[in-house]
Design an enzyme around this catalytic site. Structure first.
Site, PDB file in Angstrom:
ATOM      1  N   ARG A  51       7.426  37.547  11.801  1.00  0.00           N
ATOM      2  CA  ARG A  51       7.904  37.330  13.177  1.00  0.00           C
ATOM      3  C   ARG A  51       6.985  37.973  14.215  1.00  0.00           C
ATOM      4  O   ARG A  51       7.016  37.608  15.395  1.00  0.00           O
ATOM      5  CB  ARG A  51       9.353  37.826  13.339  1.00  0.00           C
ATOM      6  N   TYR A 105       8.266  15.742  29.649  1.00  0.00           N
ATOM      7  CA  TYR A 105       8.974  15.538  28.386  1.00  0.00           C
ATOM      8  C   TYR A 105      10.413  16.056  28.572  1.00  0.00           C
ATOM      9  O   TYR A 105      10.612  17.140  29.165  1.00  0.00           O
ATOM     10  CB  TYR A 105       8.238  16.286  27.264  1.00  0.00           C
ATOM     11  N   ASP A 177       0.508  20.717  29.239  1.00  0.00           N
ATOM     12  CA  ASP A 177       0.905  20.286  27.896  1.00  0.00           C
ATOM     13  C   ASP A 177      -0.101  19.216  27.464  1.00  0.00           C
ATOM     14  O   ASP A 177      -0.148  18.124  28.041  1.00  0.00           O
ATOM     15  CB  ASP A 177       2.340  19.728  27.961  1.00  0.00           C
ATOM     16  N   LYS A 202       3.085  16.910  16.600  1.00  0.00           N
ATOM     17  CA  LYS A 202       2.580  15.562  16.830  1.00  0.00           C
ATOM     18  C   LYS A 202       1.182  15.431  16.216  1.00  0.00           C
ATOM     19  O   LYS A 202       1.033  15.549  15.022  1.00  0.00           O
ATOM     20  CB  LYS A 202       2.581  15.257  18.333  1.00  0.00           C
TER      21      LYS A 202
HETATM   22  N1  PLP Z   1       5.716  18.243  24.612  1.00  0.00           N
HETATM   23  C1  PLP Z   1       5.665  16.907  24.454  1.00  0.00           C
HETATM   24  C2  PLP Z   1       4.733  16.113  25.315  1.00  0.00           C
HETATM   25  C3  PLP Z   1       6.472  16.280  23.506  1.00  0.00           C
HETATM   26  O1  PLP Z   1       6.421  14.940  23.367  1.00  0.00           O
HETATM   27  C4  PLP Z   1       7.355  17.070  22.731  1.00  0.00           C
HETATM   28  C5  PLP Z   1       8.237  16.462  21.706  1.00  0.00           C
HETATM   29  O2  PLP Z   1       8.428  15.272  21.658  1.00  0.00           O
HETATM   30  C6  PLP Z   1       7.387  18.450  22.932  1.00  0.00           C
HETATM   31  C7  PLP Z   1       6.543  19.003  23.870  1.00  0.00           C
HETATM   32  C8  PLP Z   1       8.302  19.339  22.140  1.00  0.00           C
HETATM   33  O3  PLP Z   1       7.776  19.543  20.882  1.00  0.00           O
HETATM   34  P1  PLP Z   1       8.619  19.945  19.572  1.00  0.00           P
HETATM   35  O4  PLP Z   1       9.466  18.765  19.216  1.00  0.00           O
HETATM   36  O5  PLP Z   1       7.554  20.269  18.573  1.00  0.00           O
HETATM   37  O6  PLP Z   1       9.458  21.129  19.935  1.00  0.00           O
END
Ligand code: PLP
Length: 384
Positions: A51, A105, A177, A202
């Site tokens: 952790r 998102y 992001d 992803k």
């Molecule tokens: N950022 C984007 C652009 C996303 O598409 C997603 C999830 O779909 C996230 C963050 C969140 O990621 P996680 O599902 O790994 O928590």
């Protein structure tokens, strides 16, 4: 541990990997241990424990992801949302104000509008394509500006250079992001962003079999974020770390193939009589095509499109395709299809979806690594 390599292809394979190799193992073993023998560490944040985010499986990823993003340091987390929430909680406090892109998102949108608001961190939404509208939203307590490399599901490309110039001139921390672009297509630190976050669930992992997250930036800020993560507890487990590292090795191969395949599919869809509109920054018809060409090495593996007719046509189409799986998420080797109005954006009131340009018939395709010809043939059959 870390050496520098000129190209991202070599960094993906070798950056951060232990030298000398552990027992000669060509691939670093999984360190399936929660805790490590005490070696005189003097502080809570130095004790070697999963952790505390300082075990071998995590450290190798920190070095590799930092190299990929051209950052001084990085941290991996249990999910993309763990990276985003921990980062925002580390750099913002009660009383601070944040500027955020207006088409985030869904999970990030709810984090900002719900959780952060409850903690006394306020926000304003910006149209990230209209820099002239940003100064009016600045407040004396504005600390950061947060955007995405490409928006979901309409693949808009904001004025990302404008964001970093604005941040610099108003002493704001700029956060992006970069999940949709990946460091193969875009390295945000090179245009002046301070911090880059990822859902590593992803493209970075690329196989739709784990959730993970990452944040990269300067060493002092990443250390602050690590301390926050040590308290909040969203750490990446060794087996997921192993899979993420394995997935990363093929990132460039996958993403370049997906760039190419997605562009060909976008062109095919744009020509088809049953398709009203295609959203993909690689198409000349995209409103920010020139910007995307300048900033990105490729436009990624996600596109969205609208069928002529009503939402029922889109639902029928989902049932007709054979290769794509109808499922949320993106960035894996498998092609996935979703209807945002019924999935990722179902929580928004219909009027708000309409305002954002997300019609009920909009479909989002995350293109995998199947043969492009097979995918086009399948889409053609379902459309015809
Ligand atoms: N950022 C984007 C652009 C996303 O598409 C997603 C999830 O779909 C996230 C963050 C969140 O990621 P996680 O599902 O790994 O928590």
């Amino acid at each position: 541990m870390s050496e520098t390599y000129g190209s991202i292809d070599t960094q993906l394979v070798h950056a951060g990997e232990p030298r000398p190799r552990i027992a000669g193992a060509v691939e670093m073993p999984i360190f399936q241990s929660a805790t490590f023998e005490y070696a005189g560490e003097g502080s809570y944040h130095d004790v070697r424990y999963l952790r505390i985010n300082n075990t071998p499986s995590q450290l190798v990823l920190h070095a590799k992801i930092a190299a990929l993003e051209g950052a001084a340091a990085a941290l991996v987390t249990a999910s993309g949302m763990a990276a985003i929430s921990t980062t925002l909680l580390a750099v913002l406090s009660a009383g601070d104000h944040l500027l955020v892109q207006d088409s985030l998102y869904g999970g990030t949108h709810e984090l900002v509008t719900g959780e952060l608001t409850k903690l006394g961190i306020t926000h304003d939404f910006i149209d990230a394509d209209r820099p002239e509208s940003w100064p009016a939203l600045l407040r004396p307590n504005t600390r950061a500006i947060y955007v995405e490399a490409m928006t979901n599901p309409l693949l808009r490309v904001a004025d990302l250079e404008g964001v970093t110039q604005f941040a610099r001139s108003h002493r704001l921390l700029s956060i992006i992001d970069n999940t949709f672009a990946t460091p193969v297509n875009f390295r945000p630190l090179t245009v002046g962003f301070d911090l880059v976050v990822h859902s590593a669930s992803k493209y970075l992992n690329g196989h739709a079999d784990i959730v993970a997250g990452a944040v990269a930036g300067d060493a002092a800020t990443i250390e602050r974020i690590r301390h926050k993560a040590n308290h909040l507890g969203g750490c990446l487990d060794p087996h997921a770390a192993f899979l993420l590292k394995r997935g990363l090795k093929t990132l460039a191969l996958r993403v370049r193939y997906q760039n190419d395949s997605t562009l060909r599919i976008a062109r095919f869809l744009e020509e088809h009589a049953a398709v009203a509109r295609v959203h993909y920054a690689g198409l000349a018809s995209h409103p920010r095509h020139e910007r995307a060409r300048r900033l990105f090495a490729g436009c990624g593996g996600v596109l969205s499109f609208e069928l002529r007719g009503n939402a029922a046509r889109a639902q029928e189409f989902e049932q007709r395709v054979r290769i794509p799986t109808v499922a949320p998420s993106l960035g894996g080797v498998q092609t996935l299809l979703t209807r945002p109005a019924a999935t990722s954006h179902a929580g928004l009131p219909p009027a708000e979806r309409q305002r954002l340009g997300i019609s009920d018939g909009l479909l989002r395709l995350s293109v995998g690594i199947e043969a492009t010809e097979d995918l086009i043939e399948d889409l053609r059959r379902a459309l015809d």
